[in-house]
Design a protein around this motif. Sequence first.
Motif, short mmCIF file in Angstrom:
data_model
loop_
_atom_site.label_atom_id
_atom_site.label_comp_id
_atom_site.label_asym_id
_atom_site.label_seq_id
_atom_site.Cartn_x
_atom_site.Cartn_y
_atom_site.Cartn_z
N PHE A 65 111.39 -48.80 104.26
CA PHE A 65 112.68 -48.77 104.95
C PHE A 65 112.60 -47.91 106.20
O PHE A 65 113.10 -48.29 107.27
N SER A 66 111.96 -46.76 106.09
CA SER A 66 111.84 -45.85 107.23
C SER A 66 111.03 -46.45 108.37
O SER A 66 111.43 -46.40 109.54
N ILE A 67 109.89 -47.05 108.04
CA ILE A 67 108.99 -47.58 109.07
C ILE A 67 109.57 -48.84 109.72
O ILE A 67 109.61 -48.97 110.95
N MET A 68 110.04 -49.76 108.89
CA MET A 68 110.46 -51.05 109.41
C MET A 68 111.82 -51.00 110.10
O MET A 68 112.05 -51.70 111.09
N THR A 113 113.59 -41.99 114.97
CA THR A 113 114.81 -41.57 115.63
C THR A 113 115.68 -40.77 114.69
O THR A 113 115.57 -40.86 113.47
N GLY A 114 116.58 -39.98 115.28
CA GLY A 114 117.56 -39.25 114.50
C GLY A 114 117.03 -37.93 113.98
O GLY A 114 115.84 -37.62 114.03
N ILE A 115 117.98 -37.12 113.49
CA ILE A 115 117.62 -35.78 113.00
C ILE A 115 116.76 -35.90 111.76
O ILE A 115 115.72 -35.25 111.63
N LEU A 116 117.17 -36.76 110.80
CA LEU A 116 116.39 -36.93 109.58
C LEU A 116 115.08 -37.64 109.88
O LEU A 116 114.08 -37.42 109.20
N GLY A 117 115.07 -38.48 110.89
CA GLY A 117 113.85 -39.19 111.24
C GLY A 117 112.75 -38.27 111.69
O GLY A 117 111.56 -38.58 111.56
N GLU A 118 113.15 -37.11 112.25
CA GLU A 118 112.15 -36.15 112.70
C GLU A 118 111.33 -35.61 111.54
O GLU A 118 110.25 -35.07 111.72
N MET A 119 111.86 -35.70 110.33
CA MET A 119 111.14 -35.23 109.16
C MET A 119 110.09 -36.24 108.72
O MET A 119 109.29 -35.95 107.84
N GLY A 120 110.12 -37.46 109.31
CA GLY A 120 109.05 -38.41 109.09
C GLY A 120 109.21 -39.27 107.85
O GLY A 120 110.22 -39.23 107.14
N ILE A 121 108.16 -40.04 107.61
CA ILE A 121 108.14 -40.96 106.47
C ILE A 121 108.24 -40.20 105.15
O ILE A 121 108.82 -40.70 104.18
N VAL A 137 104.12 -55.76 113.26
CA VAL A 137 102.78 -55.82 112.67
C VAL A 137 102.22 -54.43 112.46
O VAL A 137 101.61 -54.13 111.41
N GLU A 138 102.41 -53.55 113.43
CA GLU A 138 101.90 -52.18 113.31
C GLU A 138 102.59 -51.45 112.16
O GLU A 138 101.96 -50.67 111.43
N GLY A 139 103.88 -51.70 111.98
CA GLY A 139 104.60 -51.08 110.87
C GLY A 139 104.09 -51.55 109.53
O GLY A 139 103.96 -50.76 108.59
N ILE A 140 103.78 -52.84 109.43
CA ILE A 140 103.24 -53.38 108.18
C ILE A 140 101.89 -52.74 107.86
O ILE A 140 101.58 -52.41 106.72
N ARG A 141 101.06 -52.54 108.88
CA ARG A 141 99.77 -51.88 108.68
C ARG A 141 99.97 -50.44 108.22
O ARG A 141 99.24 -49.95 107.35
N SER A 142 100.95 -49.76 108.80
CA SER A 142 101.23 -48.37 108.41
C SER A 142 101.66 -48.29 106.95
O SER A 142 101.23 -47.41 106.20
N ILE A 143 102.50 -49.23 106.53
CA ILE A 143 102.96 -49.25 105.14
C ILE A 143 101.79 -49.51 104.19
O ILE A 143 101.64 -48.85 103.16
#
Length: 372
Positions: free
Chosen positions: A137-140, A146-154, A209-215
Amino acid sequence: MASEIDTNHIKGTSRNCNSILKNRYIFISIIILLIAAVIFSIIISISTGQVSIPFTESCRILIYQLTGIQIGDISQLTSGMFVDIIWQIRFPRVLLAMIAGVGLALCGTVMRAAVQNPLADPYILGISSGASLGATFSIMIGFSATGILGEMGIAFWAFIGALMASVLVLGLASIGGKMSSAKLVLSGTVINALCNAFSSFIIYFAKDVEGIRSITFWTMGSFASAQWNKIPLIFIVVALAVVFFLFQTRVMNTMLMGDETAVILGINLNFYRRLYMVISAVVTGVIVATCGIIGFVGLIVPHIVRSVVGSDHKRFLPTAILSGAIFLIWADVFARTIIHNGELPIGIVISLLGAPVFMYILIKKSYGFGGK
């Protein structure tokens, strides 16, 4: 006649005491050997990699960085390529592998007792699939950027997904009365299927595609992103859990005897089962959020250790904790050295090593749960 009985009784008591002391000394010796093996494994691990570093050089640098004790030329201990490789790259990675091994082996041991199932592991509460859903959900969707919580990453979203999945499993298992081991296992299966379905749904409609590879890479697990700023949180969580469960061995031994025995002994197993599940979910969620999904450690390590030291958690738990650390340190060494100028995801290595060993145990060992 009475004196002979007393003499035999005294001799029997003496033999029992000597046996207990002997077993205690053997157990202490095993623990000391395992601690030494952990230290040895750490030093070997930081010396091994694409750049080979002499064992003595690794020891000198590590001793100086940890204690400030100087052995040899001070310039070689504070600067240079070897120092950067050991202190900034390999040592945090080895520590992360060790802590993850401790946490997964701990949670695997606790889950076996709580669910009363030898096939239970830390992911039985849907933690792995929940974390995978959170990360997907986070990656895709793009919340990882983005966002304040997004700065904390996956890691943040993976932990949220793992925690929510665990809450759903515990809630589902509690519906309709008392929570049972069978309901927990079945609830975990249901939530696992739902989370995997939602993850696949998001990936199917995504075009990144890059997001799918990251997941895909994240779900295989890795210690490559280990940094010093990631160590304190996971260390504190795992250390607190280890201390807590080391004082819960009596309750876990009672769990192996069943609910009826627990009622006779005045222990509310339903409360302790919930408490253990929540703590294990938090520990496993933090590990998964930091390292990705690493399977088999919480399943195979307790199996091997139990066949050696028995099912008494006073011995079983500390031995499993140290064995989990050693197992994951060496698995990481294998992962980053098997391929020249590259590394395999730790999840693949664990599966390749763990599956054959687990099959061997199933074939050769014929012990019942709760006994030797």
